[in-house]
Design an enzyme around this catalytic site. Structure first.
Site, short mmCIF file in Angstrom:
data_model
loop_
_atom_site.label_atom_id
_atom_site.label_comp_id
_atom_site.label_asym_id
_atom_site.label_seq_id
_atom_site.Cartn_x
_atom_site.Cartn_y
_atom_site.Cartn_z
CG HIS A 192 -1.81 -1.03 1.13
ND1 HIS A 192 -2.81 -1.43 2.23
CD2 HIS A 192 -2.70 -1.50 0.11
CE1 HIS A 192 -3.52 -2.40 2.08
NE2 HIS A 192 -3.80 -2.32 0.60
CB CYS B 276 -3.42 -2.96 -15.84
SG CYS B 276 -4.04 -4.60 -15.08
#
Length: 556
Positions: free
Chosen positions: A186, A486
């Site tokens: 994160h 992606c």
């Protein structure tokens, strides 16, 4: 004396400044007994502290927006988890103080997560942060977090919780270094969104003395301790050169000889769109739709709410390409109304498309909402399924899209090695592939994407991972279809050239990386990219692959 440390560079740029350490974690509360008549009061204190921390995390998310908002809202839900709160109440009922009950309940839950094959190690770090915030509030001591300083500095921490990373002030925090984490953690993703240079998984980061001057190169992962003036000048000159190249590079993605490589943005919702447009994104290569579902883990959002959110993103790219990933729930993104609570290893269980096929009404509502959102717009809508394993999965998804009346291209994400190995079979059912390199690396190397100890296996330069990318791209070319990337691999400018050489037809990344990739691609021909790709695949390690590609592109 100048020394050099090597971590994993996760966010481009150079930062030179003094070390400031993250505030220390909350001390363990004393284990003392309370009278039975105080239990109800202590339970009330615990609930108030939990609700206050959850509200604070939600507020931080609203301020940060974008991907950070989705991460922080998930953390707020973690704080208020009913099972955790029930355990806190039980511990208080048998004599624990509120703070000790919270500490012990979170410790027990932490052990459960660690025992599940450590797939949820990234959530363990988030869990620790939530615990520390609740205990700090109960003890009446300052929250752990970013140091208070009116002078710019380089932030050093064992790890950075999303709540801290999301609201970093780039005018004060020049860059950051962590001992834990990986390229897809994160903190790494949010650092790239902020445009803050960052290095993670740096052994011994915590031993850097407060006030020590360090230079952080977020592109290479190098951290120079007490750098000489010559080294500072060299790094600053390189940073200035990069900045000038970025300013001069505009327009669509293209190699030096005119080979087009569309550069797209990864977005989490409408809040991420302005940055993507400003960066010159040619569309969206990954629209993560989870943010809508994280608002309420017990209920799916209404069709109307989904239509409104999707249309905002679609309208931002008239006549551009927008690739939407349908809900990717399960594993580290559990939702009460969808995902089982008792899976021994959620990473290998019911997640992604498997979850949606088990709950066809949720998939049908989302596909119908996408169809309605695109009505009357000139956008090129493409919709893809996460965690496709084989042709049967691909067919089930394509059939669901047709049944929902969706006028769009249907695609499959390649995140499982089987999908890369059998890409031509899958392409009999869908019209494009999109490589999610984060999860593809995780499943290829059996290496949790959140665990710093195995970060070398999460390195997207690993030759085995490049082999799977090449297999997928070759299959798509043979079928006359497209194959994009992606995952976070696309945000590395040098690796972007290699991916282009492997045959990838588009690259999607965080908006902050687009100018870097555009400028680098423009320097090399397709033939150079192909030679660099071949050299990288011939290597035996990630480090050798990067060096080999760099040598080819620099003409060595």
């Amino acid at each position: 004396m100048e020394t050099t440390l090597r971590g994993v560079g996760v966010s481009h740029g150079v930062a030179i400044g003094e070390v400031r350490h993250m505030g220390t974690a909350v001390l363990e509360p004393p284990a003392k007994q309370i009278p039975a008549e105080d239990a109800e009061r202590e339970q009330g204190r615990a609930r108030q502290a939990v609700d206050a921390v959850a509200a604070d995390l939600m507020a931080r998310g609203n301020l940060a927006g974008g991907e950070a908002q989705a991460v922080l809202e998930a953390q707020a839900m973690m704080a208020q988890d009913p099972e955790l709160m029930a355990d806190v109440d039980r511990r208080i009922a048998v004599g624990s103080t509120a703070e000790r009950a919270v500490y012990d309940a979170f410790a027990a839950y932490r052990e459960l997560l660690a025992g599940a094959g450590e797939y949820l190690a990234g959530r363990v770090a988030d869990l620790d942060d939530v615990r520390n915030r609740i205990v700090a509030r109960l003890l009446g001591v300052p929250m752990p977090g970013v140091p208070d300083s009116d002078q710019p500095y380089v932030l050093v921490a064992r790890d950075l919780a999303p709540a801290d990373t999301a609201l970093l002030d780039p005018s004060l925090v020049l860059g950051f270094v962590t001992e834990e984490g990986g390229p897809t953690s994160h903190s790494a993703i949010l650092a790239r969104a902020l445009g803050v240079p960052a290095v993670v998984a740096l052994p011994g980061a915590g031993e850097l003395a407060e006030g020590t001057v360090i230079a952080v190169d977020g592109s290479t992962g190098d951290v120079f301790v007490n750098p000489a003036e010559e080294k500072k000048a060299e790094l600053e000159a390189a940073a200035a050169e990069r900045k000038a190249a970025l300013a001069a590079s505009t327009g669509p993605g293209v190699t030096a000889d005119g080979h087009k490589v569309p550069l797209l943005a990864n977005v989490g919702g409408p809040a991420d769109v302005p940055a993507a447009v400003e960066a010159g994104a040619e569309g969206v290569g990954l629209f993560r739709t989870e943010f809508l579902f994280l608002d309420d883990s017990k209920n799916a959002p209404s069709e109307e709410k989904q239509v409104e959110a999707y249309r905002q993103v679609l309208e931002a790219f008239p006549e551009g390409r927008v690739v939407v990933r349908v809900l990717d729930a399960g594993a580290d993104k559990p939702l009460d109304f969808l995902t089982p609570a008792d899976e021994p290893n959620p990473a290998l269980g019911v997640r992604g498309l498997r979850t949606l096929l088990d709950h066809p009404e949720v998939l049908r509502t989302q596909l119908t909402a996408l169809a309605k959102a695109a009505e009357g717009l000139p956008v090129y809508l493409e919709v893809m399924a996460p965690m496709v394993a084989d042709r049967k999965d691909a067919k089930a998804f394509a059939d669901a899209c047709r049944e929902a009346g969706l006028q769009a291209k249907f695609g499959a994400m390649v995140e499982i090695p089987s999908a890369a190995l059998r890409a031509r079979s899958i392409l009999q059912e869908v019209e494009f592939l999109s490589l999610g390199t984060n999860d593809l690396a995780q499943y290829t190397f059996a290496a949790d994407r959140q665990v710093g100890a195995v970060s070398r296996l999460q390195d997207p330069w690993q030759p085995a991972l490049l082999d799977l990318v090449a297999l997928s791209a070759e299959a798509a070319k043979a079928e006359g279809k497209s194959c994009g990337v992606c995952g976070e691999a696309a945000s590395d400018p040098l690796l972007a050239c290699v991916l282009t050489g492997l045959g990838v037809t588009s690259l999607s990344m965080g908006s902050a990386s687009i100018p870097y990739v555009r400028a680098t691609l423009a320097k090399y021909t397709l033939a150079q990219c192909e030679r660099a790709a071949a050299a990288a695949r011939a290597a035996d390690s990630a480090e050798e692959a990067r060096s080999a590609a760099q040598a080819v592109l620099s003409g060595e």
